[in-house]
Design an enzyme around this catalytic site. Sequence first.
Site, mmCIF file in Angstrom:
data_model
loop_
_atom_site.group_PDB
_atom_site.id
_atom_site.type_symbol
_atom_site.label_atom_id
_atom_site.label_comp_id
_atom_site.label_asym_id
_atom_site.label_seq_id
_atom_site.Cartn_x
_atom_site.Cartn_y
_atom_site.Cartn_z
ATOM 1 N N ARG A 61 0.832 -1.212 0.000
ATOM 2 C CA ARG A 61 0.000 0.000 0.000
ATOM 3 C C ARG A 61 0.868 1.263 0.000
ATOM 4 O O ARG A 61 0.539 2.257 -0.657
ATOM 5 C CB ARG A 61 -0.913 -0.012 1.226
ATOM 6 N N HIS A 65 0.634 4.526 -2.570
ATOM 7 C CA HIS A 65 0.490 5.913 -2.122
ATOM 8 C C HIS A 65 1.673 6.757 -2.585
ATOM 9 O O HIS A 65 1.514 7.914 -2.967
ATOM 10 C CB HIS A 65 0.357 5.984 -0.599
ATOM 11 N N ASN A 93 -3.642 8.342 6.257
ATOM 12 C CA ASN A 93 -2.401 7.659 6.626
ATOM 13 C C ASN A 93 -2.592 6.560 7.668
ATOM 14 O O ASN A 93 -1.620 5.935 8.072
ATOM 15 C CB ASN A 93 -1.395 8.681 7.169
ATOM 16 N N HIS A 190 -5.751 -5.481 -2.901
ATOM 17 C CA HIS A 190 -6.627 -5.746 -1.758
ATOM 18 C C HIS A 190 -6.800 -7.239 -1.496
ATOM 19 O O HIS A 190 -7.612 -7.629 -0.663
ATOM 20 C CB HIS A 190 -7.977 -5.044 -1.941
HETATM 21 C C1 HEM Z 1 -8.332 1.919 -6.451
HETATM 22 C C2 HEM Z 1 -8.245 2.784 -5.479
HETATM 23 C C3 HEM Z 1 -7.926 2.388 -4.054
HETATM 24 C C4 HEM Z 1 -8.605 2.790 -2.968
HETATM 25 C C5 HEM Z 1 -9.803 3.721 -2.928
HETATM 26 C C6 HEM Z 1 -7.989 2.164 -1.826
HETATM 27 C C7 HEM Z 1 -8.390 2.338 -0.523
HETATM 28 C C8 HEM Z 1 -7.895 1.652 0.555
HETATM 29 C C9 HEM Z 1 -8.352 1.816 1.909
HETATM 30 C C10 HEM Z 1 -9.407 2.795 2.371
HETATM 31 C C11 HEM Z 1 -7.683 0.925 2.677
HETATM 32 C C12 HEM Z 1 -7.874 0.672 4.151
HETATM 33 C C13 HEM Z 1 -7.164 1.684 4.987
HETATM 34 C C14 HEM Z 1 -7.515 1.487 6.436
HETATM 35 O O1 HEM Z 1 -8.671 1.704 6.801
HETATM 36 O O2 HEM Z 1 -6.659 1.098 7.220
HETATM 37 C C15 HEM Z 1 -6.796 0.203 1.806
HETATM 38 C C16 HEM Z 1 -5.957 -0.792 2.210
HETATM 39 C C17 HEM Z 1 -5.033 -1.389 1.391
HETATM 40 N N1 HEM Z 1 -4.778 -1.067 0.079
HETATM 41 FE FE1 HEM Z 1 -5.897 0.092 -1.080
HETATM 42 N N2 HEM Z 1 -6.954 1.385 -2.255
HETATM 43 C C18 HEM Z 1 -6.867 1.503 -3.602
HETATM 44 C C19 HEM Z 1 -5.925 0.921 -4.406
HETATM 45 C C20 HEM Z 1 -4.885 0.158 -3.944
HETATM 46 C C21 HEM Z 1 -3.763 -0.265 -4.739
HETATM 47 C C22 HEM Z 1 -3.529 0.130 -6.185
HETATM 48 C C23 HEM Z 1 -2.977 -1.032 -3.936
HETATM 49 C C24 HEM Z 1 -1.678 -1.720 -4.271
HETATM 50 C C25 HEM Z 1 -1.381 -2.246 -5.433
HETATM 51 C C26 HEM Z 1 -3.621 -1.100 -2.649
HETATM 52 C C27 HEM Z 1 -3.171 -1.835 -1.587
HETATM 53 C C28 HEM Z 1 -3.762 -1.866 -0.349
HETATM 54 C C29 HEM Z 1 -3.358 -2.774 0.714
HETATM 55 C C30 HEM Z 1 -2.304 -3.855 0.605
HETATM 56 C C31 HEM Z 1 -4.153 -2.459 1.813
HETATM 57 C C32 HEM Z 1 -4.093 -3.111 3.201
HETATM 58 C C33 HEM Z 1 -3.183 -2.289 4.077
HETATM 59 C C34 HEM Z 1 -2.922 -2.903 5.434
HETATM 60 O O3 HEM Z 1 -3.431 -3.973 5.758
HETATM 61 O O4 HEM Z 1 -2.165 -2.278 6.197
HETATM 62 N N3 HEM Z 1 -4.758 -0.351 -2.682
HETATM 63 N N4 HEM Z 1 -6.937 0.670 0.520
HETATM 64 C C1 LIG Z 2 -1.686 10.598 10.667
HETATM 65 O O1 LIG Z 2 -1.958 11.959 10.579
HETATM 66 C C2 LIG Z 2 -2.364 12.563 11.795
HETATM 67 C C3 LIG Z 2 -2.681 14.008 11.534
HETATM 68 O O2 LIG Z 2 -3.389 14.159 10.344
HETATM 69 C C4 LIG Z 2 -1.228 12.410 12.820
HETATM 70 O O3 LIG Z 2 -1.658 12.934 14.063
HETATM 71 C C5 LIG Z 2 -0.856 10.945 12.981
HETATM 72 O O4 LIG Z 2 0.258 10.819 13.814
HETATM 73 C C6 LIG Z 2 -0.553 10.316 11.629
HETATM 74 N N1 LIG Z 2 -0.328 8.897 11.775
HETATM 75 C C7 LIG Z 2 0.744 8.261 11.284
HETATM 76 C C8 LIG Z 2 0.781 6.787 11.493
HETATM 77 O O5 LIG Z 2 1.632 8.817 10.665
#
Ligand code: HEM
Ligand SMILES: *[C@@H]1O[C@H](CO)[C@@H](O)[C@H](O)[C@H]1NC(C)=O
Length: 320
Positions: A61, A65, A93, A190
Amino acid sequence: MVSKMKYYISILLVLGGIYELGAALDAHYYDKTCPQAETIIFKAVRDALARDPKVPARLLRMFFHDCFIRGCDASVLVDSTPSNKAEKDGPPNLSLAAFYVIDAAKTKLEKSCPKTVSCADILAVAARDVVVLSGGPTWRVAAGRKDGKISRANETLNLPSPSSNTSQLIQGFAQRGLSAKDLVALSGGHTLGFSHCSSFEGRLRNFSAAHDTDPTLHPQLAAELKRKCPKPNGDRNAGQFLDSTSSIFDNDYYRRVAGGKGVFISDQSLLGDYRTRWIVEAFARDQGLFFKEFTDSMIRLGNVGVDESGQVRENCRLVN
Ligand code: HEM
Ligand SMILES: *[C@@H]1O[C@H](CO)[C@@H](O)[C@H](O)[C@H]1NC(C)=O
Ligand SMILES: *[C@@H]1O[C@H](CO)[C@@H](O)[C@H](O)[C@H]1NC(C)=O
Ligand SMILES: *[C@@H]1O[C@H](CO)[C@@H](O)[C@H](O)[C@H]1NC(C)=O
Ligand SMILES: *[C@@H]1O[C@H](CO)[C@@H](O)[C@H](O)[C@H]1NC(C)=O
């Protein structure tokens, strides 16, 4: 007709070639200056994974980003300073973590080949390694990215949102030179990892005037998510794995989306739009095809906005 077709195809090939030339990445970039670079990075990632199973999802991820904001220039790795709030402190983040893995690789690289391997390249290689270590495909990571000097928290607003629909997602990807196929293939990221409730809570209650729950969400998953996230803004650590095999890189994500079990609106909308539905269905049927297209799209993602005028940071958290 056929010759016109050939004409278009050759234009596409030429444009594709120029696009890749523009990025000037090279699979042999460190062959002479740091031949052990990839081995050092792989070991750092593997050692971190041995202690923390969340590492692959986090690094994959992080790479996405990074590349989506200012191109793949390691801007996501920079720490905030008193005068600058950096990307990693921007709103989405929450689950960006495991920065220490990149730091560990960088420390070893600075010992073996000082001031040579960019942080942006380390992240690109690490993102490939976590896919491989999770059972996914492998590919050669072309290198030569330089590290940017700017990282701004407010630019993370340009990341796609989990409540985006496919039109918005296609547009966001197109702005980075990526296609609808890249969108679907990369959303397969995902297949790994976890989401906090806040990213999908809007689907569970008061969804719209006509529907309390998002009608595209399978009732069984809706019930499960409501159980895990019983009230809005509840437990900040609660959430849901993004597919049923969240530490294995496979095509289960597409089978789930095809069955109405995508966790985000952005995931599920890929099934609802004619431009992407057929690709979701093809990847759900054929894991080999998904692996091939994911590889191709990761290479394309790794070419986004490559910065040739940047620097090689000595510490990935600090601009030199
Ligand atoms: C298409 C648009 C995308 C959106 C809107 C999106 C959105 C998100 C969101 C909201 C999360 C969860 C964050 C949280 O609540 O902790 C997430 C997790 C994740 N995303 Fe995406 N994502 C997108 C594309 C991608 C792409 C292109 C990749 C990598 C190739 C990716 C890899 C991941 C991974 C691996 C996680 C899990 C992170 C973890 O477990 O720490 N995502 N994504
Ligand atoms: C995410 O951003 C908030 C402020 O927007 C900050 O307080 C926090 O420490 C950040 N978290 C990480 C994991 O960097
Ligand atoms: C972010 O903030 C900077 C000033 O710190 C400003 O110049 C820039 O336009 C802002 N960008 C966005 C996307 O809001
Ligand atoms: C996608 O969302 C935008 C912004 O909310 C909206 O204007 C547009 O109509 C939506 N497109 C589709 C196909 O639902
Ligand atoms: C739904 O929205 C209404 C009006 O905004 C609010 O009164 C109600 O508490 C909400 N219900 C839930 C379950 O969040």
